[in-house]
Design an enzyme around this catalytic site. Structure first.
Site, short mmCIF file in Angstrom:
data_model
loop_
_atom_site.label_atom_id
_atom_site.label_comp_id
_atom_site.label_asym_id
_atom_site.label_seq_id
_atom_site.Cartn_x
_atom_site.Cartn_y
_atom_site.Cartn_z
N HIS A 120 -17.90 46.37 -0.36
CA HIS A 120 -19.41 45.97 0.32
C HIS A 120 -19.31 44.05 0.48
O HIS A 120 -19.43 43.48 0.01
CB HIS A 120 -20.63 46.02 -0.52
CG HIS A 120 -21.85 45.91 0.40
ND1 HIS A 120 -22.62 46.65 0.68
CD2 HIS A 120 -23.09 45.20 0.47
CE1 HIS A 120 -23.77 46.41 1.31
NE2 HIS A 120 -23.82 44.65 1.01
N ASP A 167 -20.58 41.33 -1.83
CA ASP A 167 -22.03 41.44 -1.11
C ASP A 167 -21.31 40.14 -0.09
O ASP A 167 -21.51 40.46 1.02
CB ASP A 167 -23.23 41.43 -1.07
CG ASP A 167 -24.32 42.46 -0.90
OD1 ASP A 167 -24.21 42.02 0.37
OD2 ASP A 167 -25.75 42.23 -1.74
N GLN A 212 -28.94 45.02 11.29
CA GLN A 212 -29.59 44.88 9.73
C GLN A 212 -30.93 44.62 10.08
O GLN A 212 -32.10 44.21 9.42
CB GLN A 212 -28.88 42.81 10.19
CG GLN A 212 -29.54 42.18 10.11
CD GLN A 212 -28.90 41.81 8.05
OE1 GLN A 212 -28.22 41.81 7.98
NE2 GLN A 212 -30.21 42.24 7.15
N HIS A 264 -20.16 41.05 3.80
CA HIS A 264 -20.82 40.88 5.28
C HIS A 264 -20.05 39.76 6.03
O HIS A 264 -19.95 38.27 5.16
CB HIS A 264 -22.19 40.27 4.93
CG HIS A 264 -23.22 41.63 4.61
ND1 HIS A 264 -23.52 42.00 5.32
CD2 HIS A 264 -23.58 42.12 3.56
CE1 HIS A 264 -24.60 42.93 5.13
NE2 HIS A 264 -24.14 42.90 3.43
N GLU A 289 -33.03 48.44 -0.55
CA GLU A 289 -32.92 47.13 -1.66
C GLU A 289 -33.85 46.34 -1.66
O GLU A 289 -34.01 45.74 -1.35
CB GLU A 289 -31.38 46.43 -0.54
CG GLU A 289 -31.29 44.99 -1.33
CD GLU A 289 -30.05 44.01 -0.98
OE1 GLU A 289 -30.23 44.81 0.41
OE2 GLU A 289 -29.98 43.30 -1.38
N TRP A 325 -27.35 34.12 2.31
CA TRP A 325 -28.42 35.31 1.12
C TRP A 325 -27.84 34.88 -0.62
O TRP A 325 -28.26 34.11 -1.36
CB TRP A 325 -28.29 36.40 0.87
CG TRP A 325 -28.31 37.21 2.34
CD1 TRP A 325 -29.61 37.72 2.14
CD2 TRP A 325 -28.20 36.94 3.54
NE1 TRP A 325 -29.68 37.62 3.49
CE2 TRP A 325 -28.87 37.44 4.41
CE3 TRP A 325 -26.43 37.09 4.20
CZ2 TRP A 325 -28.80 38.21 5.38
CZ3 TRP A 325 -26.66 37.55 5.76
CH2 TRP A 325 -27.57 37.62 6.22
N HIS A 328 -27.30 49.93 3.49
CA HIS A 328 -27.65 49.53 2.85
C HIS A 328 -29.07 50.50 2.16
O HIS A 328 -30.03 50.53 2.96
CB HIS A 328 -28.52 48.11 3.52
CG HIS A 328 -27.28 47.48 3.46
ND1 HIS A 328 -26.56 46.98 3.63
CD2 HIS A 328 -26.98 45.90 2.86
CE1 HIS A 328 -25.32 46.12 4.00
NE2 HIS A 328 -26.01 45.20 3.27
FE FE2 Z 1 -25.18 44.30 1.91
#
Ligand code: FE2
Length: 426
Positions: free
Chosen positions: A57, A309, A152, A59, A213, A315, A210
């Site tokens: 996982h 991630d 997203q 991005h 979350e 993030w 996802h």
């Molecule tokens: Fe993610």
């Protein structure tokens, strides 16, 4: 005659063996005669020789962009999504490719040779998809990169959200993604799960959402995911990423939910570095950790793999591409500190993640792809404790990275033995 022999290493299961490589395949895992011919020999005596790390996982379209266009001041998931919404409109394809390739260099140096990256399919220009398809091609000789079509801003909530996801899949993106908890209503979230699983089934693709979350205990889209995976026969190629709402759910409901996830064959991908930072932001005290129920899922036979991630993006401001950092954080937050649980954590960034990605020919057996890592540690638990140098990284038969021995992080370069094993029981 071998092209390469890695001599005398200790495998994660404790076996001591020489690994003989021909071309891009492992040809022998046994004690080989001293005088056997080889193009190159790597002495791994006393070192851990492991199959490569796998990240299920990530991005990659956003990685290494921290501070662009500005930092995430609140530290929340929602400000991160808003920041990324600005960045994806101003980042060029060339800039995204360059950042992703830099990250792949980091990954190789850490022995991370297979990555599943979500790719944002929200904007009509699909620059993220263009960039990551190019990166997948550029790194294919040394990293197995799987791409997930990830809406997203929502499959239904964003204009053209569904149409752009389909366009991305048509261009060769490998996996169907989604974000049901971000749709406008619970009903639309559940409908998106049904829709996405149908798309995956029709196209013969894996699905990795996802999912939930959020700290909202009533976010239960994983329930729909399990049902749809069973209905379409997607067992073994479906995953729920994050699943953080499970942390806050009622225990009675969880006692019903986990057997459903197990029965459906849905894997779980918690991302401990990110969710320990993002969750609980609306709490005072006690403040929830927000990690999903890892040990409880494993006890039910559910495959659980640690994911990374984010690295230096809207993030998350830190990160190193080291899956041992991910497992280290995960085992702390999930309280998996028994030696058996720590060994399981190591498996969760190697063999269990390889299973989630459906990697063929992964492992340290004759006939497997010749990809492996030599670590400056004696066993998996010591590797988690020290997160040491990757002395050699071999991908598809070729040496792609080397690091010197000695653990500078602990301030004693050149004295690895003082950190390795001296103070260990037994
Ligand atoms: Fe993610």
């Amino acid at each position: 005659m071998f092209d390469l022999i890695v001599r005398g290493g200790t495998l994660p299961d404790g076996r001591v063996a020489d690994i003989g490589i021909r071309g891009d395949r492992i040809a022998a895992v046994e004690r080989l005669p001293d005088d056997v011919a080889a193009g190159e020999v790597i002495d791994a005596t006393g070192d851990l020789v492991s199959p490569p790390f796998v990240d299920p996982h990530f991005h990659m379209d956003a990685t290494l962009s921290y501070g662009q266009p500005r930092i995430n001041a609140s530290g929340t998931l929602l400000e991160g999504i808003a920041l990324w919404g600005e960045l994806r409109e101003i980042a060029t394809v060339e800039a995204m490719v360059a950042r992703a390739l830099d990250y792949c260099d980091w990954a190789v140096s850490m022995g991370l040779l297979a990555i599943r990256s979500h790719v944002d399919t929200t904007p009509d220009h699909l620059n993220t998809v263009t960039a990551l398809l190019e990166v997948r091609e550029k790194v294919r000789d040394y990293i197995d990169l799987q791409l997930v079509a990830f809406p997203q801003d929502g499959l239904y909530r964003a204009p053209n959200g569904r149409a752009n996801l389909i366009r991305a899949l048509d261009r060769g993106v490998d996996v169907v993604g989604g974000i049901p908890h971000f749709e406008r209503t619970m009903e639309e979230g559940a409908r998106s799960v049904r829709d996405l699983c149908t798309i995956a089934a029709e196209r013969g693709l894996p699905v990795d959402l996802h999912c939930d979350e959020t700290d909202d205990p009533l976010s239960r889209h994983v329930e729909t995911l399990a049902q749809e995976v069973s209905r379409h026969g997607l067992e073994g190629r479906a995953a729920g990423s994050h699943l953080t709402s499970m942390h806050s759910m009622d225990n009675y409901y969880v006692s019903k939910l986990l057997p459903l996830i197990a029965e459906a064959g849905v894997a779980a991908i918690p991302n401990p570095l990110i969710n320990i930072v993002l969750q609980g932001r609306h709490d005072s005290y006690p403040r929830r950790r927000g990690l999903t129920r890892v040990k409880e899922m494993q006890a039910q036979g559910i495959t659980v793999g640690w994911g990374q991630d984010c690295v230096r993006d809207p993030w998350y401001s830190l990160g190193t591409a080291d899956m041992l950092d991910v497992a280290f954080m995960g085992l702390h937050v999930a309280q998996m500190t028994h030696p058996d649980e720590m060994r399981r954590s190591y498996d969760m960034v190697t063999v269990e993640n390889a299973r989630i990605l459906g990697l063929r020919d992964y492992g340290l057996e004759p006939g497997c792809q010749a990809s492996l890592v030599v670590l400056d540690a004696g066993d998996p638990v010591e590797a988690l404790r020290l997160r040491p140098a990757r002395l050699a990284v071999i991908s598809k038969g070729g040496v792609v990275s080397r690091q010197p021995r000695g653990d500078a992080r602990l301030g004693l370069p050149g004295r690895p033995e003082s950190l390795r094993r001296r103070h260990l029981p037994g």
